[in-house]
Motif scaffolding. Structure first.
Motif, PDB file in Angstrom:
ATOM      1  N   GLY A 168     -14.500 -10.093 -10.231  1.00 31.18           N
ATOM      2  CA  GLY A 168     -15.558  -9.562  -8.545  1.00 31.18           C
ATOM      3  C   GLY A 168     -15.318 -10.625  -7.699  1.00 31.18           C
ATOM      4  O   GLY A 168     -15.261 -10.196  -6.317  1.00 31.18           O
ATOM      5  N   GLU A 169     -14.580 -11.764  -8.097  1.00 27.44           N
ATOM      6  CA  GLU A 169     -13.966 -13.205  -6.646  1.00 27.44           C
ATOM      7  C   GLU A 169     -12.378 -12.259  -5.660  1.00 27.44           C
ATOM      8  O   GLU A 169     -12.178 -12.842  -4.579  1.00 27.44           O
ATOM      9  N   TYR A 170     -12.204 -11.015  -5.749  1.00 23.20           N
ATOM     10  CA  TYR A 170     -10.780 -10.541  -5.952  1.00 23.20           C
ATOM     11  C   TYR A 170     -11.020  -9.630  -4.907  1.00 23.20           C
ATOM     12  O   TYR A 170     -10.008  -8.365  -5.739  1.00 23.20           O
ATOM     13  N   PRO A 171     -11.698  -9.416  -4.116  1.00 26.52           N
ATOM     14  CA  PRO A 171     -11.822  -7.918  -3.637  1.00 26.52           C
ATOM     15  C   PRO A 171     -10.052  -7.566  -2.687  1.00 26.52           C
ATOM     16  O   PRO A 171     -10.644  -6.155  -3.233  1.00 26.52           O
ATOM     17  N   LEU A 172      -9.838  -7.979  -2.767  1.00 25.41           N
ATOM     18  CA  LEU A 172      -8.660  -7.396  -1.726  1.00 25.41           C
ATOM     19  C   LEU A 172      -7.525  -6.934  -3.340  1.00 25.41           C
ATOM     20  O   LEU A 172      -7.306  -5.496  -3.235  1.00 25.41           O
ATOM     21  N   ALA A 173      -7.241  -7.579  -4.528  1.00 25.06           N
ATOM     22  CA  ALA A 173      -6.269  -7.658  -5.402  1.00 25.06           C
ATOM     23  C   ALA A 173      -7.268  -5.967  -5.501  1.00 25.06           C
ATOM     24  O   ALA A 173      -6.235  -5.046  -5.865  1.00 25.06           O
ATOM     25  N   ALA A 174      -8.814  -5.916  -6.106  1.00 27.89           N
ATOM     26  CA  ALA A 174      -9.256  -4.388  -6.716  1.00 27.89           C
ATOM     27  C   ALA A 174      -9.051  -3.499  -6.047  1.00 27.89           C
ATOM     28  O   ALA A 174      -8.170  -2.205  -5.735  1.00 27.89           O
ATOM     29  N   GLN A 175      -9.223  -3.830  -4.081  1.00 22.98           N
ATOM     30  CA  GLN A 175      -8.954  -2.559  -3.631  1.00 22.98           C
ATOM     31  C   GLN A 175      -7.053  -2.047  -3.233  1.00 22.98           C
ATOM     32  O   GLN A 175      -6.901  -0.973  -3.792  1.00 22.98           O
ATOM     33  N   ARG A 176      -6.248  -3.122  -3.385  1.00 21.33           N
ATOM     34  CA  ARG A 176      -4.836  -3.129  -3.298  1.00 21.33           C
ATOM     35  C   ARG A 176      -4.743  -2.084  -5.208  1.00 21.33           C
ATOM     36  O   ARG A 176      -3.547  -1.073  -5.253  1.00 21.33           O
ATOM     37  N   LEU A 177      -5.238  -2.090  -5.472  1.00 19.81           N
ATOM     38  CA  LEU A 177      -4.897  -1.706  -7.112  1.00 19.81           C
ATOM     39  C   LEU A 177      -5.652  -0.740  -7.010  1.00 19.81           C
ATOM     40  O   LEU A 177      -5.001   0.630  -7.820  1.00 19.81           O
ATOM     41  N   GLU A 178      -6.575   0.231  -7.231  1.00 16.25           N
ATOM     42  CA  GLU A 178      -7.136   1.237  -6.935  1.00 16.25           C
ATOM     43  C   GLU A 178      -6.215   2.360  -5.709  1.00 16.25           C
ATOM     44  O   GLU A 178      -5.902   3.237  -6.587  1.00 16.25           O
ATOM     45  N   GLY A 179      -5.344   1.549  -5.192  1.00 18.93           N
ATOM     46  CA  GLY A 179      -4.745   2.317  -4.306  1.00 18.93           C
ATOM     47  C   GLY A 179      -3.580   2.069  -4.737  1.00 18.93           C
ATOM     48  O   GLY A 179      -3.141   4.051  -4.470  1.00 18.93           O
ATOM     49  N   ALA A 180      -2.966   1.769  -5.655  1.00 15.49           N
ATOM     50  CA  ALA A 180      -1.946   1.718  -6.333  1.00 15.49           C
ATOM     51  C   ALA A 180      -1.999   3.149  -7.750  1.00 15.49           C
ATOM     52  O   ALA A 180      -1.097   3.825  -7.397  1.00 15.49           O
ATOM     53  N   ILE A 181      -3.180   2.697  -8.388  1.00 10.97           N
ATOM     54  CA  ILE A 181      -3.805   3.415  -9.248  1.00 10.97           C
ATOM     55  C   ILE A 181      -3.532   4.595  -8.542  1.00 10.97           C
ATOM     56  O   ILE A 181      -3.202   6.116  -9.941  1.00 10.97           O
ATOM     57  N   PRO A 205       0.825  -4.241  -5.798  1.00 13.50           N
ATOM     58  CA  PRO A 205       0.198  -3.820  -7.265  1.00 13.50           C
ATOM     59  C   PRO A 205       1.189  -2.548  -7.817  1.00 13.50           C
ATOM     60  O   PRO A 205       0.343  -2.867  -9.038  1.00 13.50           O
ATOM     61  N   PHE A 206       1.929  -2.123  -7.366  1.00 15.17           N
ATOM     62  CA  PHE A 206       2.381  -1.506  -8.294  1.00 15.17           C
ATOM     63  C   PHE A 206       3.432  -1.614  -9.517  1.00 15.17           C
ATOM     64  O   PHE A 206       3.518  -1.168 -10.249  1.00 15.17           O
ATOM     65  N   ALA A 207       3.344  -2.965  -9.339  1.00 18.77           N
ATOM     66  CA  ALA A 207       4.714  -3.637  -9.860  1.00 18.77           C
ATOM     67  C   ALA A 207       3.546  -3.776 -10.922  1.00 18.77           C
ATOM     68  O   ALA A 207       3.938  -3.361 -12.463  1.00 18.77           O
ATOM     69  N   LEU A 208       2.601  -4.159 -11.441  1.00 19.88           N
ATOM     70  CA  LEU A 208       1.707  -4.458 -12.078  1.00 19.88           C
ATOM     71  C   LEU A 208       1.295  -2.805 -12.808  1.00 19.88           C
ATOM     72  O   LEU A 208       1.637  -2.594 -14.493  1.00 19.88           O
ATOM     73  N   ILE A 209       0.804  -1.670 -11.956  1.00 21.25           N
ATOM     74  CA  ILE A 209       0.360  -0.344 -12.503  1.00 21.25           C
ATOM     75  C   ILE A 209       1.857   0.233 -13.105  1.00 21.25           C
ATOM     76  O   ILE A 209       2.075   0.514 -14.332  1.00 21.25           O
ATOM     77  N   GLU A 210       2.869  -0.434 -12.709  1.00 21.93           N
ATOM     78  CA  GLU A 210       3.501   0.161 -13.404  1.00 21.93           C
ATOM     79  C   GLU A 210       3.695  -0.297 -15.502  1.00 21.93           C
ATOM     80  O   GLU A 210       4.345   0.117 -15.856  1.00 21.93           O
ATOM     81  N   GLU A 239       1.109  -1.293  -0.147  1.00 26.60           N
ATOM     82  CA  GLU A 239       0.169   0.464  -0.111  1.00 26.60           C
ATOM     83  C   GLU A 239       0.649   1.507  -0.221  1.00 26.60           C
ATOM     84  O   GLU A 239       0.265   2.468   0.100  1.00 26.60           O
ATOM     85  N   SER A 240       1.877   1.195  -0.262  1.00 25.66           N
ATOM     86  CA  SER A 240       3.140   2.142   0.105  1.00 25.66           C
ATOM     87  C   SER A 240       3.740   2.286  -1.340  1.00 25.66           C
ATOM     88  O   SER A 240       4.959   1.458  -1.578  1.00 25.66           O
ATOM     89  N   LEU A 241       4.162   3.806  -2.404  1.00 27.12           N
ATOM     90  CA  LEU A 241       4.577   3.674  -3.024  1.00 27.12           C
ATOM     91  C   LEU A 241       6.056   4.074  -2.953  1.00 27.12           C
ATOM     92  O   LEU A 241       6.607   3.553  -3.476  1.00 27.12           O
ATOM     93  N   ASP A 242       5.980   4.486  -1.998  1.00 28.88           N
ATOM     94  CA  ASP A 242       7.414   4.839  -1.600  1.00 28.88           C
ATOM     95  C   ASP A 242       7.958   3.601  -1.362  1.00 28.88           C
ATOM     96  O   ASP A 242       9.186   4.242  -1.866  1.00 28.88           O
ATOM     97  N   ASP A 243       7.175   2.269  -0.578  1.00 33.32           N
ATOM     98  CA  ASP A 243       8.399   1.547  -0.431  1.00 33.32           C
ATOM     99  C   ASP A 243       9.170   0.839  -1.567  1.00 33.32           C
ATOM    100  O   ASP A 243       9.655   0.353  -1.481  1.00 33.32           O
ATOM    101  N   GLN A 281      -2.653   6.575  -5.822  1.00 33.11           N
ATOM    102  CA  GLN A 281      -0.815   6.989  -5.044  1.00 33.11           C
ATOM    103  C   GLN A 281      -0.050   6.714  -6.857  1.00 33.11           C
ATOM    104  O   GLN A 281       0.464   8.197  -6.762  1.00 33.11           O
ATOM    105  N   ALA A 282       0.594   6.208  -7.000  1.00 33.72           N
ATOM    106  CA  ALA A 282       0.791   6.759  -8.856  1.00 33.72           C
ATOM    107  C   ALA A 282       0.207   7.690  -9.582  1.00 33.72           C
ATOM    108  O   ALA A 282       1.657   8.579  -9.640  1.00 33.72           O
TER     109      ALA A 282
END
Lengths: 521, 287
Positions: free
Chosen positions: A250-263, A225-230, A142-146, A265-266
């Protein structure tokens, strides 16, 4: 709340200027939607092949008398922690919670609670050559900096230095083949999209990982998740895509949430430039992993595959040139750009370069996601995960998923490459390696897979719509004389890969394991 | 279509077609008959039935002749073992699932390809269901529906732009439906009957035909077809009146008609009863 009423259909129709009949057609296509009243909270219990061996039926039996609203679900991609369940709550603040391993008591607690936080995923991650998995477990997802502190966005920087053409040239040098199942040269697709005169160009990431037994893309999306966004940003840059979509099941709620966050932040950090990345969520349809069905789903239609040609690079999403790749394929762009295509190609074999992610589950000591260089044998991969659970005797291996093959233990020395799999009449598919020990009822496993295809056929073409039903019926009444003929028409005449592979496991169980043999007349 | 020509080979016969033509066009030009169910020249091909599949040299799977564009140098085989097997199986699948009693073309194909629909066990899953009679003009008997999508296309952008029906559900449960399966009078249906005009199996049928069939009085061989021009408005649609025992029992329009492409409106399709509103003895007809 929790279902789609006639009033809701009319409202959606007015807002979108789409006819109510069409909206009803879409609403009834997806398994996570209901057009009849039901509770806002629904438990989806996986009763697919990994979970039935881990007690899914017992959970179903307990829920049957519990008063909880529940339904059976195909694979939830939590096979490493089977049995699995997903609790989806509709409402003002909708939530989805994955429970794995699940039991009736935990499900009951979850249904009674008001928690909206998805439980954190813990995937066993290993392998002999961890490149795509290198950051998993070490980076804060969940951290772009990290992510940047772990080398993130260096590959994008490199792509900017190279420019689009040379970026694609590196990918061509890497000889990267698509990891979605068809093994198409990635650079060739990118060149076609980059050169397409029509505008706009779209990039679509196929994150509808629904192949039973597969959860490696989930691990990437949840834990890095940031790796996929990059990687998506690099692909879009190289092919001139103005707009990108990532379609997560739709069955991957955590993946969706983390990607939303990564998008978010990026984007806020200006790393996406002018690229717009939108997340789209599936609603329960395996077929939407088929690329053209996925386009239709993003367009708001029923997830029915289109006939090809035209191919996505010519006319894909919204009829425009589209680059579509699976999560794992895209994430491979990062090591390719960082170390250069030629260096990347030194890993693996001459034809199958790089590493490959495998989802190991079933009767294995340490289920999880494993990354090995192409060319590693099936036996070595299984040994990395501790071998067969409890030292039992191995009976069969499912390689490649429900659309893959069942293999006998004699196949353990198969080198895991595209070419060796092909030569053996098998496929690596989505990288499923599911083990069945001597206690497994393999005929029941095959029948479950046959039911999976019947349930997941979109219904558009006759060979698949009716063939999957006739195949399941023939297995149930033990009339094996028709199986080969049914398989023939499904393989030859179905519109898409679902129907074309719906008989693969059945046919392989007959050829490799001697199951469902026709009795001599 | 452009003026550009391209040559391909069909069963060893060289054929030249205009660029943009389909394999089906080329096969037809070569004088070879191809079974089709979901194809109609006036509608966008959906290539869903797969009965027209042919073998294209170099292709991994069979290709639908109706939708696949011809390309220069293609080598097509329309009569290989794989082609015949797939066609036969598609026909068997349909005939074991659907009531084909009012689908003569499908019956003929079944005979031609030696389909044996009874092979699928004593109780194969079917789409059997009660006939829907919810209006005075036509009935919907979805036990006869092969899901060819033609009615949906005719109701939608290919002809009528009414969008009263769509495919709902998924897989074997997929079916043609209004929203929430409401009766037609509660739907957007405008009773143009263009869905009936394109239905290949008799799943959609004039009430007049349905009733005559039900009472065993439908006699197609005795019927006379007469073309006329619709008298309702100035468009000038050609109507084909199907007449049995001096009564109009059905109205269609020729698909090749430039004005209609086979499509009509409610008046042309169903508004024929005034024609046979004959004066009875004793009526005053002087006014």
């Amino acid at each position: 709340m929790g279902w789609i009423s006639a009033g809701a259909v009319n409202y959606i129709g007015e807002r979108l200027t789409v006819a109510p009949a069409d909206i009803y057609g879409v609403a009834t296509f997806y398994a996570l939607f209901s057009t009849t009243p039901r509770d806002p909270k629904v438990v989806h219990v996986c009763d697919d092949i990994a979970c039935i061996g881990a007690g899914a039926e017992e959970i179903c039996a307990q829920l049957e008398t519990s008063g909880v609203t529940w339904q059976r679900s195909p694979c939830l991609g939590l096979c490493d922690r089977a049995p699995a369940a997903l609790v989806i709550a509709a409402g003002e603040s909708p939530s989805a919670t994955a429970l794995a391993p699940a039991d009736a008591a935990a499900i009951w607690d979850e249904v009674g609670s008001n928690s909206i936080e998805p439980h954190p995923a813990t995937t066993h991650v290993g392998g002999s050559e961890q490149r795509l998995l290198s950051r998993i477990g070490r980076v804060d997802p969940e951290s772009l900096d990290d992510y940047r502190a772990h080398g993130g966005f260096a590959a994008l920087q490199r792509a900017f230095e190279l420019g689009p053409d040379k970026t694609i040239a590196e990918i061509a040098d890497a000889k990267l083949l698509g990891r979605g199942g068809a093994a198409f040269p990635a650079a060739q697709k990118m060149q076609a999209v980059a050169a397409a005169p029509a505008r706009p160009h779209y990039l679509v990431c196929n994150a509808d990982e629904s192949e039973p037994g597969t959860f490696k893309d989930r691990a990437l999306m949840e834990d890095d998740p940031f790796a996929l966004i990059e990687a998506m940003t690099i692909a879009a840059f190289a092919t001139g895509c103005e707009h990108a979509y990532v379609y997560v099941r739709g069955e991957y709620p955590l993946a969706a949430q983390r990607l939303e966050g990564a998008i978010a932040q990026a984007r806020a950090a200006g790393l996406l430039g002018n690229l717009e990345i939108e997340l789209r969520r599936g609603a329960g349809a395996y077929i939407c992993g088929e690329e053209t069905a996925l386009f239709n789903s993003i367009e708001g239609k029923r997830g029915e595959p289109r006939n090809k040609p035209p191919f996505p690079a010519q006319a894909g999403l919204f009829g425009k040139p589209t680059l579509i790749n699976n999560v794992e394929t895209l994430v491979n762009l990062l090591p390719i750009l960082i170390e250069g295509g030629a260096t990347y190609a030194r890993v693996g074999t001459a034809q199958s370069t790089g590493t490959r992610l495998f989802s190991l589950s079933g009767a294995i000591a340490a289920p999880g996601v494993y990354e090995v260089a192409h060319g590693t044998t099936l036996r070595a991969l299984i040994e990395l995960a501790g071998g067969v659970a409890q030292g039992r005797r191995l009976q069969a291996i499912l390689l490649g998923g429900a659309a893959g093959m069942l293999l006998a233990p004699q196949a353990l020395d198969l080198p895991l490459t595209f070419e060796d799999a092909r030569a053996a009449g098998a496929t690596l598919g989505s990288g499923v390696v599911m083990l069945f020990d001597e206690s497994a009822d393999l005929e029941a496993i095959v029948r479950r897979i046959a039911r999976f295809f019947r349930d997941e056929s979109c219904g558009q073409c006759v060979p698949c719509r009716i063939g999957t039903v006739r195949q399941e019926e023939a297995l149930a009444r033990r009339d094996f004389s028709l199986l080969g003929e049914i398989a023939g028409v499904m393989r030859d005449a179905s519109i898409c890969g679902l129907g074309q592979t719906a008989s693969s496991v059945v046919e392989s169980a007959r050829a490799n394991l001697g199951l469902f043999a026709e009795r001599p007349a | 279509m452009s003026a550009e020509k391209l040559a391909l080979t069909i069963d060893g016969i060289e054929v030249t077609v205009a660029a943009g033509a389909t394999i089906l066009d080329a096969v037809t030009q070569a004088g070879i008959e191809t079974p089709t169910l979901c194809f109609l020249q006036s509608l966008t091909p959906v290539n869903a039935c797969r009965v027209c599949v042919v073998e294209l040299e170099g292709a991994r799977v069979l290709v639908p002749a109706c939708a696949r564009r011809a390309e220069a140098g293609m080598k097509i085989n329309t009569n290989s073992e794989r082609v015949r097997h797939s066609r036969k199986m598609v026909l068997e699948f349909l005939a074991s699932t659907v009531d084909i009693s009012t689908a003569p073309a499908l019956q003929e194909y079944c005979a031609e390809y030696g389909a044996q629909p009874q092979r699928y066990g004593p109780k194969p899953a079917t789409v059997a269901q009660p006939v829907k009679i919810d209006n005075a003009l036509y009935v919907r008997d979805y036990a006869k529906c092969i899901l060819c999508y033609k009615c949906v296309e005719a109701c939608g952008t290919d002809a009528q732009n009414t969008f009263a029906i769509a495919v709902a559900g998924r897989g074997f449960d997929a079916r043609i439906s209004t929203e929430y399966d409401v009766p037609l009078p509660d739907s957007a249906c405008v009773y143009c009957g263009n869905c009936i005009g394109v239905c290949p199996t008799g799943a959609l049928m004039f009430s007049s035909e349905y009733e005559l069939r039900a009472s065993n009085q439908w006699n197609e061989t005795e019927q006379k077809q007469t073309d006329t021009i619709c008298s309702y408005c100035g468009v000038g649609c050609t109507l084909t009146l199907h007449v049995q025992e001096n009564e109009i029992v059905k109205v269609t329009s020729p698909i090749e008609n430039a004005v209609t492409s086979g499509h009509l409106c409610i008046k042309g399709r169903f508004g024929f009863s005034y024609v046979q509103n004959r004066p009875e003895e004793g009526d005053d007809v002087s006014a």
